[in-house]
Design a protein around this motif. Structure first.
Motif, PDB file in Angstrom:
ATOM      1  N   THR A   1      63.702  54.043  34.145  1.00  0.00           N
ATOM      2  CA  THR A   1      63.737  55.003  33.038  1.00  0.00           C
ATOM      3  C   THR A   1      63.174  54.397  31.761  1.00  0.00           C
ATOM      4  O   THR A   1      62.423  55.051  31.024  1.00  0.00           O
ATOM      5  N   GLY A   2      63.535  53.152  31.484  1.00  0.00           N
ATOM      6  CA  GLY A   2      63.034  52.492  30.285  1.00  0.00           C
ATOM      7  C   GLY A   2      61.528  52.325  30.296  1.00  0.00           C
ATOM      8  O   GLY A   2      60.847  52.599  29.294  1.00  0.00           O
ATOM      9  N   MET A   3      60.975  51.872  31.432  1.00  0.00           N
ATOM     10  CA  MET A   3      59.529  51.691  31.515  1.00  0.00           C
ATOM     11  C   MET A   3      58.799  53.023  31.377  1.00  0.00           C
ATOM     12  O   MET A   3      57.790  53.129  30.673  1.00  0.00           O
ATOM     13  N   LEU A   4      59.313  54.050  32.038  1.00  0.00           N
ATOM     14  CA  LEU A   4      58.674  55.361  31.959  1.00  0.00           C
ATOM     15  C   LEU A   4      58.709  55.899  30.532  1.00  0.00           C
ATOM     16  O   LEU A   4      57.716  56.448  30.037  1.00  0.00           O
TER      17      LEU A   4
ATOM     18  N   ALA B   1      59.248  60.478  16.394  1.00  0.00           N
ATOM     19  CA  ALA B   1      60.670  60.800  16.258  1.00  0.00           C
ATOM     20  C   ALA B   1      61.021  62.067  17.019  1.00  0.00           C
ATOM     21  O   ALA B   1      62.130  62.190  17.572  1.00  0.00           O
ATOM     22  N   LEU B   2      60.096  63.023  17.085  1.00  0.00           N
ATOM     23  CA  LEU B   2      60.336  64.253  17.846  1.00  0.00           C
ATOM     24  C   LEU B   2      60.518  63.948  19.326  1.00  0.00           C
ATOM     25  O   LEU B   2      61.396  64.538  19.991  1.00  0.00           O
ATOM     26  N   PHE B   3      59.707  63.038  19.841  1.00  0.00           N
ATOM     27  CA  PHE B   3      59.825  62.665  21.254  1.00  0.00           C
ATOM     28  C   PHE B   3      61.064  61.830  21.488  1.00  0.00           C
ATOM     29  O   PHE B   3      61.826  62.055  22.459  1.00  0.00           O
ATOM     30  N   ILE B   4      61.314  60.853  20.627  1.00  0.00           N
ATOM     31  CA  ILE B   4      62.426  59.933  20.830  1.00  0.00           C
ATOM     32  C   ILE B   4      63.760  60.666  20.782  1.00  0.00           C
ATOM     33  O   ILE B   4      64.727  60.285  21.447  1.00  0.00           O
ATOM     34  N   ALA B   5      63.830  61.731  20.007  1.00  0.00           N
ATOM     35  CA  ALA B   5      65.065  62.517  19.930  1.00  0.00           C
ATOM     36  C   ALA B   5      65.442  63.108  21.289  1.00  0.00           C
ATOM     37  O   ALA B   5      66.630  63.406  21.532  1.00  0.00           O
ATOM     38  N   LYS B   6      64.469  63.269  22.180  1.00  0.00           N
ATOM     39  CA  LYS B   6      64.743  63.848  23.509  1.00  0.00           C
ATOM     40  C   LYS B   6      65.134  62.791  24.537  1.00  0.00           C
ATOM     41  O   LYS B   6      65.547  63.132  25.638  1.00  0.00           O
ATOM     42  N   VAL B   7      65.002  61.507  24.180  1.00  0.00           N
ATOM     43  CA  VAL B   7      65.310  60.428  25.112  1.00  0.00           C
ATOM     44  C   VAL B   7      66.796  60.108  25.053  1.00  0.00           C
ATOM     45  O   VAL B   7      67.363  59.901  23.976  1.00  0.00           O
ATOM     46  N   LYS B   8      67.413  60.033  26.227  1.00  0.00           N
ATOM     47  CA  LYS B   8      68.832  59.704  26.280  1.00  0.00           C
ATOM     48  C   LYS B   8      69.032  58.205  26.134  1.00  0.00           C
ATOM     49  O   LYS B   8      68.317  57.409  26.749  1.00  0.00           O
TER      50      LYS B   8
ATOM     51  N   PHE C   1      55.962  54.128  28.413  1.00  0.00           N
ATOM     52  CA  PHE C   1      54.591  54.545  28.711  1.00  0.00           C
ATOM     53  C   PHE C   1      54.323  55.978  28.250  1.00  0.00           C
ATOM     54  O   PHE C   1      53.224  56.281  27.767  1.00  0.00           O
ATOM     55  N   VAL C   2      55.305  56.848  28.393  1.00  0.00           N
ATOM     56  CA  VAL C   2      55.119  58.223  27.928  1.00  0.00           C
ATOM     57  C   VAL C   2      55.001  58.258  26.409  1.00  0.00           C
ATOM     58  O   VAL C   2      54.168  58.974  25.841  1.00  0.00           O
ATOM     59  N   LEU C   3      55.841  57.487  25.716  1.00  0.00           N
ATOM     60  CA  LEU C   3      55.754  57.443  24.253  1.00  0.00           C
ATOM     61  C   LEU C   3      54.400  56.911  23.800  1.00  0.00           C
ATOM     62  O   LEU C   3      53.804  57.432  22.845  1.00  0.00           O
ATOM     63  N   LEU C   4      53.895  55.876  24.451  1.00  0.00           N
ATOM     64  CA  LEU C   4      52.597  55.326  24.072  1.00  0.00           C
ATOM     65  C   LEU C   4      51.493  56.368  24.199  1.00  0.00           C
ATOM     66  O   LEU C   4      50.615  56.475  23.328  1.00  0.00           O
ATOM     67  N   GLU C   5      51.526  57.144  25.268  1.00  0.00           N
ATOM     68  CA  GLU C   5      50.512  58.185  25.428  1.00  0.00           C
ATOM     69  C   GLU C   5      50.709  59.295  24.396  1.00  0.00           C
ATOM     70  O   GLU C   5      49.739  59.824  23.844  1.00  0.00           O
ATOM     71  N   PHE C   6      51.962  59.634  24.114  1.00  0.00           N
ATOM     72  CA  PHE C   6      52.262  60.665  23.124  1.00  0.00           C
ATOM     73  C   PHE C   6      51.738  60.241  21.753  1.00  0.00           C
ATOM     74  O   PHE C   6      51.116  61.032  21.030  1.00  0.00           O
TER      75      PHE C   6
ATOM     76  N   HIS D   1      51.554  56.792  34.785  1.00  0.00           N
ATOM     77  CA  HIS D   1      52.919  57.275  35.032  1.00  0.00           C
ATOM     78  C   HIS D   1      52.954  58.688  35.604  1.00  0.00           C
ATOM     79  O   HIS D   1      53.965  59.117  36.177  1.00  0.00           O
ATOM     80  N   SER D   2      51.852  59.432  35.454  1.00  0.00           N
ATOM     81  CA  SER D   2      51.807  60.777  36.038  1.00  0.00           C
ATOM     82  C   SER D   2      51.696  60.722  37.558  1.00  0.00           C
ATOM     83  O   SER D   2      52.067  61.685  38.242  1.00  0.00           O
ATOM     84  N   GLN D   3      51.191  59.623  38.102  1.00  0.00           N
ATOM     85  CA  GLN D   3      51.164  59.423  39.553  1.00  0.00           C
ATOM     86  C   GLN D   3      52.532  58.867  39.967  1.00  0.00           C
ATOM     87  O   GLN D   3      52.694  57.683  40.203  1.00  0.00           O
ATOM     88  N   ARG D   4      53.498  59.752  40.035  1.00  0.00           N
ATOM     89  CA  ARG D   4      54.893  59.338  40.065  1.00  0.00           C
ATOM     90  C   ARG D   4      55.241  58.435  41.237  1.00  0.00           C
ATOM     91  O   ARG D   4      55.958  57.442  41.063  1.00  0.00           O
TER      92      ARG D   4
END
Length: 303
Positions: free
Chosen positions: A195-198, A293-300, A201-206, A122-125
């Motif tokens: 947005t959902g897919m990104l 939960a810290l990451f998910i709180a930032k997701v709209k 994938f970001v949460l999985l890496e986090f 996902h970093s290779q946007r």
């Protein structure tokens, strides 16, 4: 009285014959040659037109571009897998509401969409966004008499499969899925899909990095970490995420990154370890849930 010519010896006669210019016999060679060349050119053009009309030319071009974009370690195996699944993108293969094989076809499309989504990190946007668009087209393809579209049910199912295949615990990713899923009957535009897919994938890496971090904190014999130490790391993560919210300038990005650097983490761990009061243990599951939960709180949320 004139002298009669003396006949030449056979050897000299043969030499004279060799020096005489050869006269080409009359034939239809030029016309037949032009005809055969014209037929060959016409055949080549006909073959090229055929390949273009049936989509082979564009398909090969897309495959080669995908190889250049992804740069796999084994290009031949990559192309074999690519062509093996190519037929599933065709709208003529049916879709939602088509008779027999609907469920199997839907599972095949989900599998192909997942394959495309995993082609690039996902970093290779740019590459990731291109693959997301291909996955969206694959899932939204319908029968010839139906308009293409992606419904919320298929979108939500793909989100679950992305998280499940990523190895994250269900209780960790469940809060994110509740925020970004759509209702079964809702139409999902490409922007929401991307947005959902990104986010997944970001949460999985986090979560994977949080798990590796917890492995450094835990007691190997007890498989738990000191609560003070675990909470200190979580507080550091929260501070870094908060700094990232203001990352509108390069200095803010640097600040967010520095808060997760080894020096800053070491200071937080030293302060936590300096406490003399006894501390209850923290299990891996609790640590991962709080970190996620810290990451998910930032997701709209969607909608």
């Amino acid at each position: 009285m004139a002298a009669l010519p003396v006949p030449l010896p056979p050897a000299k006669m043969a030499a004279v014959e060799k020096r005489r210019p050869a006269v080409a016999p009359a034939a239809n060679f030029p016309d037949s040659g032009r005809t055969s060349v014209s037929q060959a050119v016409a055949a080549a053009e006909s073959e090229e037109d055929f390949l273009r009309q049936v989509g082979v030319t564009e398909m090969l071009r897309a495959a080669l571009l995908k190889v250049l974009e992804t740069r796999p370690e084994e290009p031949i195996a990559f192309l074999a897998h690519y062509f093996e699944n190519m037929g599933l993108r065709s709208p003529a293969n049916g879709g939602a509401g088509e008779p027999p094989g609907q469920l199997l076809l839907q599972q095949q499309r989900l599998g192909r969409a997942l394959w495309h989504l995993r082609l690039a990190h996902h970093s290779q946007r740019t590459a990731f966004n291109n693959n997301v668009s291909v996955a969206y087209e694959c899932l939204s393809a319908s029968g010839r008499k139906k308009k293409p579209g992606l419904d919320g049910r298929t979108y939500s199912e793909l989100l679950k499969r992305v998280c499940r295949d990523g190895g994250a615990p269900e209780e960790v990713v469940a809060p994110l899925l509740r925020k970004i899923q759509c209702r079964d009957h809702e139409a999902v535009p490409l922007g929401i899909f991307r947005t959902g897919m990104l986010s997944c994938f970001v949460l999985l890496e986090f979560v994977a990095r949080a798990s590796a971090l917890f492995q450094l904190l835990e007691d190997p014999g007890l498989a738990v970490a000191d609560r003070r130490v675990g909470q200190a790391v979580l507080d550091t993560l929260e501070g870094a995420l908060s700094a990232g919210d203001l990352a509108t300038a390069p200095t803010h990005y640097l600040e967010a990154g520095s808060r997760l650097g080894p020096d800053n983490l070491a200071r937080a761990l030293d302060r936590a370890a300096a406490g003399r009061r006894p501390s209850a243990p923290m299990a891996r599951e609790e640590f991962l849930e709080k970190a996620a939960a810290l990451f998910i709180a930032k997701v709209k949320p969607v909608g």
